[in-house]
Design an enzyme around this catalytic site. Structure first.
Site, short mmCIF file in Angstrom:
data_model
loop_
_atom_site.label_atom_id
_atom_site.label_comp_id
_atom_site.label_asym_id
_atom_site.label_seq_id
_atom_site.Cartn_x
_atom_site.Cartn_y
_atom_site.Cartn_z
N GLY A 25 5.32 3.44 15.21
CA GLY A 25 5.44 3.78 16.63
C GLY A 25 6.53 4.81 16.90
CD GLU A 26 11.61 3.01 15.93
OE1 GLU A 26 12.40 3.61 15.18
OE2 GLU A 26 11.67 1.79 16.14
CG ASN A 27 9.58 7.32 12.27
OD1 ASN A 27 10.49 8.04 12.63
ND2 ASN A 27 9.77 6.08 11.87
N GLY B 214 4.71 -1.45 13.07
CA GLY B 214 5.38 -1.29 11.78
C GLY B 214 4.38 -1.64 10.70
CG PHE C 266 0.71 5.02 9.47
CD1 PHE C 266 0.24 3.76 9.80
CD2 PHE C 266 0.12 6.12 10.07
CE1 PHE C 266 -0.78 3.60 10.70
CE2 PHE C 266 -0.91 5.96 10.99
CZ PHE C 266 -1.36 4.70 11.30
CG ASN D 191 14.62 -11.15 7.98
OD1 ASN D 191 13.95 -12.13 7.64
ND2 ASN D 191 14.10 -10.08 8.54
N GLY E 63 8.41 1.36 12.74
CA GLY E 63 8.24 2.48 11.81
C GLY E 63 7.16 3.48 12.20
N GLY F 85 3.90 -4.75 9.85
CA GLY F 85 3.25 -5.71 10.75
C GLY F 85 3.17 -5.04 12.11
CD GLU G 79 12.39 -7.06 14.40
OE1 GLU G 79 12.16 -6.13 13.59
OE2 GLU G 79 11.73 -8.09 14.45
NE ARG H 67 0.96 -9.49 8.22
CZ ARG H 67 2.04 -9.54 9.00
NH1 ARG H 67 1.94 -10.01 10.22
NH2 ARG H 67 3.18 -9.10 8.57
NE ARG I 37 11.93 -11.97 11.70
CZ ARG I 37 10.90 -11.60 10.94
NH1 ARG I 37 11.10 -11.25 9.68
NH2 ARG I 37 9.68 -11.57 11.43
CG HIS J 293 6.58 -8.34 15.48
ND1 HIS J 293 5.38 -7.66 15.40
CD2 HIS J 293 7.06 -8.42 14.22
CE1 HIS J 293 5.15 -7.36 14.13
NE2 HIS J 293 6.14 -7.81 13.39
P1 AMP Z 1 8.47 -1.02 9.68
O1 AMP Z 1 7.69 -2.25 9.28
O2 AMP Z 1 8.87 -1.01 11.11
O3 AMP Z 1 9.60 -0.70 8.74
O4 AMP Z 1 7.44 0.22 9.53
C1 AMP Z 1 6.87 0.57 8.29
C2 AMP Z 1 5.75 1.57 8.53
O5 AMP Z 1 6.29 2.72 9.20
C3 AMP Z 1 5.09 2.09 7.25
O6 AMP Z 1 3.69 2.09 7.41
C4 AMP Z 1 5.61 3.51 7.17
O7 AMP Z 1 4.69 4.36 6.55
C5 AMP Z 1 5.74 3.87 8.63
N1 AMP Z 1 6.59 5.06 8.76
C6 AMP Z 1 7.91 5.17 8.48
N2 AMP Z 1 8.32 6.46 8.66
C7 AMP Z 1 7.22 7.16 9.05
C8 AMP Z 1 6.97 8.54 9.38
N3 AMP Z 1 7.95 9.43 9.35
N4 AMP Z 1 5.71 8.88 9.74
C9 AMP Z 1 4.73 7.97 9.77
N5 AMP Z 1 4.90 6.67 9.46
C10 AMP Z 1 6.13 6.27 9.11
#
Ligand code: AMP
Length: 396
Positions: free
Chosen positions: A331-333, A209, A282, A9, A329, A211, A383, A240, A90, A179
């Protein structure tokens, strides 16, 4: 190692790579080449649990890939003879031409370059990465997997901007969506996890995430998505703006005297959560909110407000969603984001279970109550694995 796929990527100044087993999903090695073109280049390489770094100038992408391959060699892995099945790349923009994973030829590479007009920040870097990898590994198939491909099924009303049709046609101005690999992977995973037929599910997928994008998927086909001509449209993101009144662009041009590049920089890199609060991560936003920072609290509220709008719109346009799935990131956490995005919607058949939502896990899971008509899930995206599986289909 035999049968593994190398996933590449390439960004404008970085290359992420992963050597992955497309069956098990296990990553044999994961690495990141950063700050290409700068004096303080950095490669971080993980192989079977061991992390190593290499610092020093990295002149260009070709050199960056060669150095990364050197890290593999130090692990005792010669990528050229290791029996790799394919290399999956990618590629951000596939335009109207590429709507499925495509074996890279000279013509395909030229077309990816031609599409740079639509994705000037991404496609040139993607093309350079492909070219470099093909030079280093000439004997394996190289497969381009496009971020836009999953959205080629968008129905005309969802992909068309209400613009002068001749101008739009001449300049390929339409909604493409991004995405896509993640939305496709996650929506398929939802059906598999629930033991349901993908063809009979109406799904909303929220890829949150750095994005962020939302999609509506009916029977496995994308019918709407929040990103448009570029990945700037839609949800509030890390840096953004997402949706704004297009009149703001003219206003900034005329009243603030900003030129196109300055407005581009403002909307892509200095807006969103960062623009509103000063931070785009976040976790940092959470810390600021807990410390009583009013700007951070507003940024969070704007983020949630926009997210709820899209969920509502897609629930309606699907004629009722069966599932709403959070991934990536945030959505999962971030259980608070999931809870706030869907708070007070019992009347619409959407009810989060607080205990289930609080569970931390890397596995797919349901976070709605048993009574919720709409099943709410958290499904980790992957991905790289999706790209590896697409690429493997072209293996000799
Ligand atoms: P991604 O682009 O999918 O890697 O997601 C990145 C985003 O996920 C960033 O804003 C991170 O702060 C957020 N993130 C990762 N881990 C956590 C967590 N444990 N709690 C809240 N946000 C998270």
């Amino acid at each position: 190692m035999k049968g593994a796929v190398l996933v590449v990527n390439s960004g404008s100044s970085s290359i992420k790579y992963q050597l992955v087993d497309p069956d098990s999903g296990d990553a044999v090695a994961v690495g990141l080449v950063e700050r290409i073109g700068e004096p303080d280049g950095l490669i971080t390489h993980h192989h079977r649990g061991v992390e190593r770094e290499r610092r020093g100038p990295i002149t260009d992408h070709a050199r960056g890939l060669r150095l990364a391959f050197g890290m593999f060699a130090e692990d005792g892995v010669d990528l050229a003879t290791a029996g790799i099945a394919a290399v999956g790349h990618r590629v951000v923009h596939g335009g109207e031409v590429f709507y499925r994973p495509t074996l890279v030829t000279v013509e395909v590479l030229a077309e990816i370059r031609r599409l740079s007009a639509l994705a000037p920040l991404h496609n040139p870097a993607n093309a350079i990465g492909i070219e470099s990898a093909m030079a280093a590994l000439p004997d394996v198939p190289h497969v381009a997997v496009f971020d836009t491909a999953f959205f080629h099924t968008l129905p005309a009303p969802a992909r068309t901007y209400a613009l002068d049709r001749d101008v739009a046609r001449r300049h390929n101005v339409r909604r493409y969506g991004f995405h896509g690999t993640s939305h496709q992977f996650v929506s398929a995973r939802v059906a598999e996890f629930l033991g349901r037929d993908l063809g009979e599910l109406n799904q909303i997928v929220l890829h949150l995430g750095n994005g962020a994008s939302a999609s509506a998927v009916a029977g496995g086909r994308a019918v709407d998505t929040s990103m448009g001509l570029t990945p700037l449209e839609g949800l509030v993101m890390g840096t953004r703006s997402g949706d704004i009144d297009p009149g703001i662009v003219m206003h900034l041009r005329r009243s603030a005297g900003l030129d196109v590049d300055q407005i581009d920089d403002l909307l892509n890199r200095r807006s969103g959560l960062k623009g509103l609060s000063g931070v785009n991560d976040f976790r940092e936003l959470r810390r600021l909110i807990e410390a009583g920072d009013a700007d951070a609290a507003l940024a969070y509220d704007v983020y949630i407000h926009r997210l709820r709008r899209y969920i509502g719109a897609y629930h309606l346009s699907l004629g009722g969603a069966d599932t709403i799935t959070f991934t990536a990131g945030v959505g999962e956490n971030a259980p608070d984001v999931r809870a706030d995005a869907l708070a007070g919607l019992t009347r619409l058949g959407i009810e989060i279970d607080a205990d289930r939502n609080a569970v931390r896990s890397h596995e797919p899971r349901v976070v709605s109550t048993d009574d919720s008509a709409v099943t709410v899930l958290v499904v980790p995206t992957n991905e790289e694995l999706a790209i590896a599986r697409f690429a493997r289909e072209f293996a000799a």
